[in-house]
Motif scaffolding. Sequence first.
Motif, PDB file in Angstrom:
ATOM      1  N   ALA A  11       0.859  -1.185   0.000  1.00 43.80           N
ATOM      2  CA  ALA A  11       0.000   0.000   0.000  1.00 43.80           C
ATOM      3  C   ALA A  11       0.894   1.233   0.000  1.00 43.80           C
ATOM      4  N   VAL A  13       1.047   4.852   1.283  1.00 43.26           N
ATOM      5  CA  VAL A  13       0.389   5.664   2.298  1.00 43.26           C
ATOM      6  C   VAL A  13       0.916   7.095   2.197  1.00 43.26           C
ATOM      7  N   VAL A  36      -3.547   4.528  -0.078  1.00 45.17           N
ATOM      8  CA  VAL A  36      -4.130   4.957   1.193  1.00 45.17           C
ATOM      9  C   VAL A  36      -3.827   6.448   1.367  1.00 45.17           C
ATOM     10  N   VAL A  38      -4.123   9.820   3.480  1.00 46.52           N
ATOM     11  CA  VAL A  38      -4.328  10.291   4.851  1.00 46.52           C
ATOM     12  C   VAL A  38      -5.040  11.642   4.827  1.00 46.52           C
ATOM     13  N   LEU A  78      -8.063   7.374   4.751  1.00 47.35           N
ATOM     14  CA  LEU A  78      -7.771   7.207   6.175  1.00 47.35           C
ATOM     15  C   LEU A  78      -8.249   8.448   6.902  1.00 47.35           C
ATOM     16  N   LEU A  87      -3.968  -0.775   8.164  1.00 46.99           N
ATOM     17  CA  LEU A  87      -2.585  -0.825   7.703  1.00 46.99           C
ATOM     18  C   LEU A  87      -1.904  -2.142   8.061  1.00 46.99           C
ATOM     19  N   LEU A  93       4.434  -1.038   3.368  1.00 49.19           N
ATOM     20  CA  LEU A  93       3.891   0.291   3.157  1.00 49.19           C
ATOM     21  C   LEU A  93       4.940   1.146   2.453  1.00 49.19           C
ATOM     22  N   MET A  95       6.063   4.924   1.595  1.00 52.65           N
ATOM     23  CA  MET A  95       5.816   6.279   2.073  1.00 52.65           C
ATOM     24  C   MET A  95       6.823   7.228   1.440  1.00 52.65           C
ATOM     25  N   SER A 101       5.445  12.737   5.888  1.00 53.14           N
ATOM     26  CA  SER A 101       5.436  11.278   5.969  1.00 53.14           C
ATOM     27  C   SER A 101       6.247  10.790   7.161  1.00 53.14           C
ATOM     28  N   GLU A 105       4.592   8.459   9.964  1.00 56.11           N
ATOM     29  CA  GLU A 105       5.173   7.160  10.323  1.00 56.11           C
ATOM     30  C   GLU A 105       5.396   7.061  11.827  1.00 56.11           C
ATOM     31  N   VAL A 109       1.523   5.414  11.973  1.00 60.18           N
ATOM     32  CA  VAL A 109       1.828   4.043  11.547  1.00 60.18           C
ATOM     33  C   VAL A 109       2.408   3.238  12.703  1.00 60.18           C
TER      34      VAL A 109
END
Length: 289
Positions: A11, A13, A36, A38, A78, A87, A93, A95, A101, A105, A109
């Motif tokens: 994914a 993110v 995904v 955010v 999200l 997740l 993932l 990023m 990011s 994270e 995350v």
Amino acid sequence: MATNPTAHNQAIVLYIPVLHQGYLNLLTKYPEAELVVVDKKFVEGEFKSILKDIRALSTELILQQLRSLFPDRVLIHLQAEADLAQLADYQELIMAEDEISDWLEKNLVAKVTTAPKITHDSIFLRWSLAKTKQQQDINPDGEVTRDELHQQFMGSAVAASQRSADWWRQTGAAIAKDGQLLVSAGNRHAPSDQQQYFLGDPRANYSRGADIEMSTSLHAEGAVIAHAAAQGISLRGADLYVTTFPCPYCARIIAYSGIKRLFYKDGYSVLDGEGLLRASGIEIIRVAE
């Protein structure tokens, strides 16, 4: 790390304030990855400096653009912390390499019980610029090719440059002293890496090398020297490693910083940059690959 046997493969993110070519490059690089997105509510309290400007593009508008561009991709919005559990369904993932990011994270995350593997990739918008051969412009005092320690410190500068979001050029710098790396940094925009996306970059109005001071970017050399000053680190007798030879403005900062040796990888000298460094007793050395 335990693997969820029912996990999806990948994914991407992202928090996307403005959809530009850098994001599109990342999304198309992983065609099988689910997307995904955010919601901006997660970051608006943390990144107040960009909130006023990025409101022009809401998360819903970004989602509409993505649905239009990638109608066959799985797209997940999200919106709340309860959604973070999704997740854990992924093995990996993807990023972006940017400050937002990094924050996502660390603060979101990391809350996932079964933490998936995280891969960082660039959203840097690469505009092609012809590189000037340094041998034609600079006469170094020496050249380093195989010295492992110098290559290691230059590698730190290169790694810092690759984290830069500047769309004109990515540059990096590192400072070492007594065989120890003190600090490294890439060029960046202020007050946020996103500054160039919502206000544009004034450098777009000028030719390469002209009116260098007309920029919202903090050069890598200035960044490492400022970081060292903030931490109370003396640079007297230190070595500076740069991926690109300093511009005249940075050369002036370096000349009065206490740095004694400049190691550079590529680039050219503009105006009196090289002469000023030499007049200040700074040795100039090229690090060849």
